[in-house]
Design a protein around this motif. Sequence first.
Motif, PDB file in Angstrom:
ATOM      1  N   LEU A 651      -0.136   6.599   5.645  1.00 41.41           N
ATOM      2  CA  LEU A 651      -0.935   5.623   4.898  1.00 41.41           C
ATOM      3  C   LEU A 651      -2.403   6.045   4.895  1.00 41.41           C
ATOM      4  O   LEU A 651      -3.076   5.988   3.855  1.00 41.41           O
ATOM      5  N   TYR A 653      -3.519   9.029   5.263  1.00 38.49           N
ATOM      6  CA  TYR A 653      -3.617  10.237   4.434  1.00 38.49           C
ATOM      7  C   TYR A 653      -3.697   9.853   2.965  1.00 38.49           C
ATOM      8  O   TYR A 653      -4.536  10.332   2.212  1.00 38.49           O
ATOM      9  N   LEU A 654      -2.788   8.908   2.581  1.00 35.94           N
ATOM     10  CA  LEU A 654      -2.747   8.474   1.189  1.00 35.94           C
ATOM     11  C   LEU A 654      -4.055   7.800   0.806  1.00 35.94           C
ATOM     12  O   LEU A 654      -4.608   8.053  -0.266  1.00 35.94           O
ATOM     13  N   GLY A 657      -7.042   9.947   0.004  1.00 39.45           N
ATOM     14  CA  GLY A 657      -7.012  10.604  -1.310  1.00 39.45           C
ATOM     15  C   GLY A 657      -7.838   9.881  -2.340  1.00 39.45           C
ATOM     16  O   GLY A 657      -8.189  10.428  -3.378  1.00 39.45           O
ATOM     17  N   ASN A 658      -8.160   8.611  -2.068  1.00 38.82           N
ATOM     18  CA  ASN A 658      -8.930   7.824  -3.029  1.00 38.82           C
ATOM     19  C   ASN A 658     -10.432   8.055  -2.911  1.00 38.82           C
ATOM     20  O   ASN A 658     -11.201   7.445  -3.651  1.00 38.82           O
TER      21      ASN A 658
ATOM     22  N   ILE B  14       6.878   5.149   2.495  1.00 40.03           N
ATOM     23  CA  ILE B  14       5.456   5.504   2.602  1.00 40.03           C
ATOM     24  C   ILE B  14       5.305   6.976   2.991  1.00 40.03           C
ATOM     25  O   ILE B  14       4.500   7.709   2.411  1.00 40.03           O
ATOM     26  N   MET B  17       5.873   8.904   0.057  1.00 40.74           N
ATOM     27  CA  MET B  17       4.685   8.964  -0.790  1.00 40.74           C
ATOM     28  C   MET B  17       3.717  10.043  -0.323  1.00 40.74           C
ATOM     29  O   MET B  17       3.128  10.786  -1.128  1.00 40.74           O
ATOM     30  N   GLY B  18       3.531  10.093   1.038  1.00 37.57           N
ATOM     31  CA  GLY B  18       2.629  11.100   1.615  1.00 37.57           C
ATOM     32  C   GLY B  18       3.077  12.519   1.253  1.00 37.57           C
ATOM     33  O   GLY B  18       2.279  13.360   0.833  1.00 37.57           O
ATOM     34  N   ARG B  21       2.454  13.294  -2.349  1.00 38.47           N
ATOM     35  CA  ARG B  21       1.065  13.668  -2.661  1.00 38.47           C
ATOM     36  C   ARG B  21       0.754  15.093  -2.205  1.00 38.47           C
ATOM     37  O   ARG B  21       0.115  15.876  -2.914  1.00 38.47           O
TER      38      ARG B  21
END
Lengths: 872, 133
Positions: A651, A653-654, A657-658, B14, B17-18, B21
Amino acid sequence: MRFKDVPLKPKLVILIVVGIFLVLAVSMAVIIGTVTTQEEKLAYDKSIEMADNYANQFDAHMKANQAVARTLALTMAEYEASDREEAIGILENVLEGNPSLIGVYLGYEPNAFDGRDRDYVNTSGHDATGRFVPYCNKIEGPLVIEPLVHYDSSDYYQLPKATGEDILTEPYFYEGIFMMSYDSPIFKDGEFAGIAGVDVPLEYVDEVASNIRTFDTGYAFMVSNTGVFLSHPTRKDWIGKKSFSDFDSKEIKNASDDIRQGIGGHIEVKDPTTGKTVIMFYEPVETGESAFVLVVPKEEMLAGVADLRDRLLIISAISIIFMAALAYMIARSITKPIDEIVDDFRNIAQEAVKGRLDVRANTDVEIDFREIPSGLNEILRAVIVPVRETIRVTNALAKGELKERVNVDVQGEFRDLGDTLDKFSETLNRIIDDSNAVLTAFQHNDFKREILVHGHGDFKLLTNGIEETRRALDLVTAQRRAAEKALLDYAMELERSNKLKEEMERVINNSPVIVFLWKYEPGWPAKFVSENITRLGYEVTDFTSKKVFYEDIVHPEDLKNMHEELARNVESGCDVYTSEYRIFTRSGEVRWVDERTFIQRDEKNEIHLQGIILDITEHKKAEEVLLQIEEIHKKEIHHRIKNNLQVISTLLYLESGNFSDRKVMDAFKESQHRVKSMALVHEKLYQSEDMVSVDFADYIQNLSNYLFQSYSVGSGKISLRLDVDNVFLGMDTAVPLGIIINELISNALKHAFSEGEDGEIYIQLHRNRRDSLSFRENYKNTEDQVAKCEKIDCTGISGTQGLNKVEDRLTLIVRDDGKGFPEGLDFRNTDSLGLQLVTALVDQINGSIELDTSRGTGFIIIFQDLKYKPRV
Amino acid sequence: MAEGRILIVEDEHIVAMGIKRMLKGLGYTVTGVASSGEDAISKAESTFPDLVLMDIMLKGELDGVEAAKEIKARFDVPVIFLTAYSDSNILERVKKTGPSGYIVKPFDEKDLHSNIEIALHRHRNEKEDLEKN
């Protein structure tokens, strides 16, 4: 004498007669009262009417006389001839035409007739002045003409002159004649000229009134308005002389007042002439200024009433006598049957007293009284039945038939009598039955049967005698039996204990528990072994013949422990201990057993071991399976925690990215590393054998590799050198320490070296121990210690898993040979979150931290592996 | 930039998702994300991936090892396992499926990149060899 004691007959008669008398008396009084009132009213009405009639009659007379006077006056007023002789002639004609008059006269004012008075001085019918006052009368009998007298003073002339109205004079005596005068004024040309008058003799009134008779002795008289007697039938001397006011009587005075006012009425008064009680009716005579009085004796007036009363009284008397006779008859008809019944009753009572109850009352009597003799007969019947029943039962009892009972249904006291009799026979019966039962029991050698029913009096002697005998017999037999029983009990006890022993043996041999008795000698020879040793494939004789020693069947790996344990327990004076170990069956199979041993010490201080062993191989297996399951669960938990941390890391990491800001991305990256360092602890935990401790050397290797990769220093310019002991740490230390190392390596990688510079990061973890035992081995030892026997009971497993007792400090060094820690910066008080975390977490693990800047930057952390109590 | 169509099989979405990406950052195309063995097989059939990244612990009846076996047999697509487990049992089972790679979590982009590149390369070579023969 009370009214109750008066016989019924006279009582009835008296009551009826008195009742009728009262009724008659009341009705008579009412009738007589009513009739008397009516009769009286009639008499009164009659008398009043009579008085009224006479009064009217006299009134008519008077009116006529008055009319004569008035007519004469009017005639003379119109008379113009002035002829005195003619006028006298008129007078003579008038007198002759009215026989009821005694005199007629004219009286003129001087010269009022014709003005020629002088011519007639002292002539007939004139006074000395020649005034024309002719008085034509027949007082002496023959008709004479005389002059009037006293006209100058008397009312008969002066009143009409003064008032100009007609008058009537009071009665008066003139020339021995009692009379009254009517005078009427003569007016000539409106002026008083004189009067015309007539004399009315009152003898005529007396004659008429005195002849009136009413009832037997009733009479009438007249009085003037002033109350002077105008007539009286008997007392002629009263006429003109006596007046009502002369009588001393209130009633008469009232009457006199009424008369004066011209009111009629009646009074009751005692007649002064006759002395009788009379009713005096008086009625005014309108024109005569007088009243007519009617006197009626009261008794005569009410004679009819008295007569009626007398007759009624006679009728009443006759009725009373008749009713008395009738009452007597009625009373007789009532009392006669009563008397008969009473007589009958008396006879029966006398017979009953003599004991003859067969007599019955005669029921052939009047229907109204029939209930009395039938009731009496019922009483007699009710009495005779229980009496006879009692006689019957008593006779039966006398014959010994004790079962006989009163079987007639009676009530009240008769029932009590029957019940008493029944109770008596019942009691007698019970005493005899009970005594009989006891004696019968004697015949069957039963002396326990007590006398339950104790009699009274003579019966008591009987029952008590039997009871004493019974007790004596009972005592003797009881003693004998007790002795027999004691013997028998003893025999049975023996038998039972034998049986018990056999049973115990059977229980043991059927159970999985094998019983041993060992000698405390080398090899543990068995003195006794239960037969179920066959479960292990051996025979009892194998042991008892010392062919097999117990030591022989114990697994050699456990033998040493057993020896030590036994020796320790024997030395420490412990009585009981348990141990688990492995043995071989005869076929060579290995079995786990649980041994419970009792250490016996006899007086010679010889030691015997007495114990049971139980095959617990299956338990052991189950235990292992349970442990495995638990391990899997722990593994699962750690796996899940690690996965969740992995998710958090992803989470972060994701989210990073923003952002494009370097600082923000770094912050995310650092957070990701921290989570990673925690996730790695869980991963190492579930990879570990015991699920409790982390192989920290391995951990440091993994973590530093990861960080080197993450900070892209894998190219080899910066090298990593590890000097890490084989250390296992618990969760509570591993997680904080992991983060500490993460922060220190990260700091070194980020700040220690300039771009492209070579360098080395050195990590060292050493145990500060004198001996060479690894922590892991030491840890195991503490577990063993727990299983050791403590105190006497030797069974308790005491929990001493608190803080580790062993002082076991560790030193961690993280060092780089870079440009060194910035001068003037206090690592304990800095804005860097990394260093704040380091100092905080060092505190958490009770450690100390030192900064060594002798070459590059080095942090030396000394800490201790914390072992908290299990947090369940 | 790398090329290749990759199917991700991972039941933690999740984490998936990682990975997605990361792969995109490396230049790969992600054909889909499957969360169970059955789903993985059907997506492998419908999206024609060049490679499958397979998590071993999955929801449902089939675990990653079984699903990989099936995908390999039916569609001849190389599979790289992603797992936290370094359990010897699982490792034995994994070996039998002839995996193209085995990445232990936690991993980073570099791990992914190198493993994927090697697997793709090897698979291409094998195919070429087959065609040559």
